[in-house]
Design a protein around this motif. Sequence first.
Motif: not given
Length: 675
Positions: A33, A41-42, A634, A44-48, A671
């Motif tokens: 970030t 693009r960001r 996914s 997936a949710k929960g993925t750092e 992930d």
Amino acid sequence: MHNHEMTRRAAIQVGGVAGLAAALGLAAAAPATATGASAFRRPAKGTEILDLGPAVVQFSLMAAVRIGDTLYVGSRNLNPVRIVAFHIPTQTVVATTELGTGHTIQALAADPSGRYLYAGVLQDAGGPQANLYRWDVFSLGTPIAAIGRIGDRDVRDLSVAPNGLVYAVGGGSGTAPALWEYSPVTGQVVNLGVPDPGATLARGVAASDTTVFFGAGSTIAGGGKTSRACLYAYDRSARKFTNITPTEMLPDPSIRDLAIFNDKLVVGTASSLEPSKVAAIDLANLGSYTIATSIGKTAKNFAIIDDNVYFANEFGVMVYSLTTNAIAQLEFEGPSLGEIWGVDSRNGKLLVTSGYGFIAEIDPVAKTSVAWDLGEAGAPADPQTVMGIAAGAGYAYVGGNGVIARHTLGTDEVLNMQAPGEAKDAIVVGGTLYTGQYSSQGIWKYDPGSGKPIHQVATFPAAQNRPLDVVWDDVNQLVLVVAQADTEGGGSLWTYDPATGESRSFINPIDNVQLVRAVATREGIAYLGGSLPGTGGPGTIVAFDPVAGKELWRIDPQLGAGTSALAVQGRYLYGLSRKGHAYVIDLPKRTIVHTADVRSVSNGFAAMVSNRGVVYGVSDTTVFRFDPKTFAVSTVLADTKGGWYSGSHITNDENGYLYTMRGRNLVRIDDHPRR
């Protein structure tokens, strides 16, 4: 087997990512970030995602030519493509110019006046772009200018005739290479014809007052009905090609390089099954020549001092005596030269341009040398496109051209290890790195705890030159590497036992035309994925016992495309095709239980790895995962625009972190999929 070990002085260069990144204006070890990541693009949710900074940074090169007291060096896999002017008396880079297209310069040539430097680029597939350039070196502050394009995608060699006409050869467009002519007077580029429709690549051209010599063959995508070494003389008045290939060179895959010295045309071949050859052809009588068998598998980058012709191969610098018609290796005190991309003469000495990023001036009589690092001299170092990636025991390793960058995880320290060629793929086992090293370099090993530099531990038949995938067989305790034979067609499986040092190779384990693109292993069985060069099928999967050396069974996914990647999770073998289709094989049942079109996330070169109980894939654009129950795909991280040189890679470490590329930066992915 010959074990090669680099000296510590030549093998290790230490630098910090933070200081280097600051010099490049880049952020090192910054979160996804952070500033600079907004172009992607960001996740997936929960993925750092953790950005580990530039993956491999070095001034990488692929061509050099001398004009007067200046050596002009062309970059490789850097963006933008550039030429640096290295002034020999002061050992400094006195000028740099940037090209607007391409990714690499392999062809440089000077016109007879010494005023103009011509350059040809290698470029990715795309629309009509310039691939020929000219730089006025009498005015180094003037940018290089695009002057046109040859119809072949890549320019591999250039030669300027005494009257100033420029001749170019290359390949890469899926058609047989042609001979091209550029006129500085008219500004036009003309196709003079295709002398050999069976050739796949031309890498040698040399022009005299009356004749242009064209050297080609099938160094890449060889085998089958493709041509072997072919040498043609093009009569500029009659506009006609004549085949003048020396009989002794016909078995070799390709003509590698050409040069005209006085009344001789010097010709070198690239070989695979036997040593290369060098010939000296009489320009007044093209049927009259002397020829000698060389040392090594290639002969390129010719220079002459008196009656000795010097050239490069994988062992260093060779000397060919025109008087005795004998070839010997030039011995001298100095550094390992690695892959050589230029040999020139000046004042009785040789100027050798090393792929390691330095210039060596060698006195062939005194057998002494001095070396000048181009980075220290002022050549700009930028992030390269990269090859294989491996991680484990606190380090991540990234392969580049002539270098493997070791990232110490959790710090900003990066250590560059010189290694000849390219680490196409690699694996970390028990903290030790094993690489599949291109070209024909076999398997190399690096144990960071041993205090020893990276060194070769296994060699294989030279024709099996292009390793493609490296995995660890935990049952048999073997390193497994699969490879492609560029010149002969087909491929192989290599095995290496770290405990005993024993290595074996199995040639054409699928058939005599399919290379072996990918390998995965389960319960001591290796699963091999086949392909033809390009995207070609059938993409056969073979179950192979690497200890017994025999096939157990095979299956054809019938997708009309070659294999791109394989991975095993549980009882299932996951596969990707070169045309963007996924399939899953139930290994105990030996049946295909799932197929899907995944072109939205993967098409062409890809890679896969099993991690935290699921299979992950990576392409040029996307990191994705498969659902272990439904096999649905996914997206984990999109728009990666990975800075890959020869296909995407993804790896993991013992902590379950994934490593791949985003742009030209190395990234770590944490992930946690639902299972």
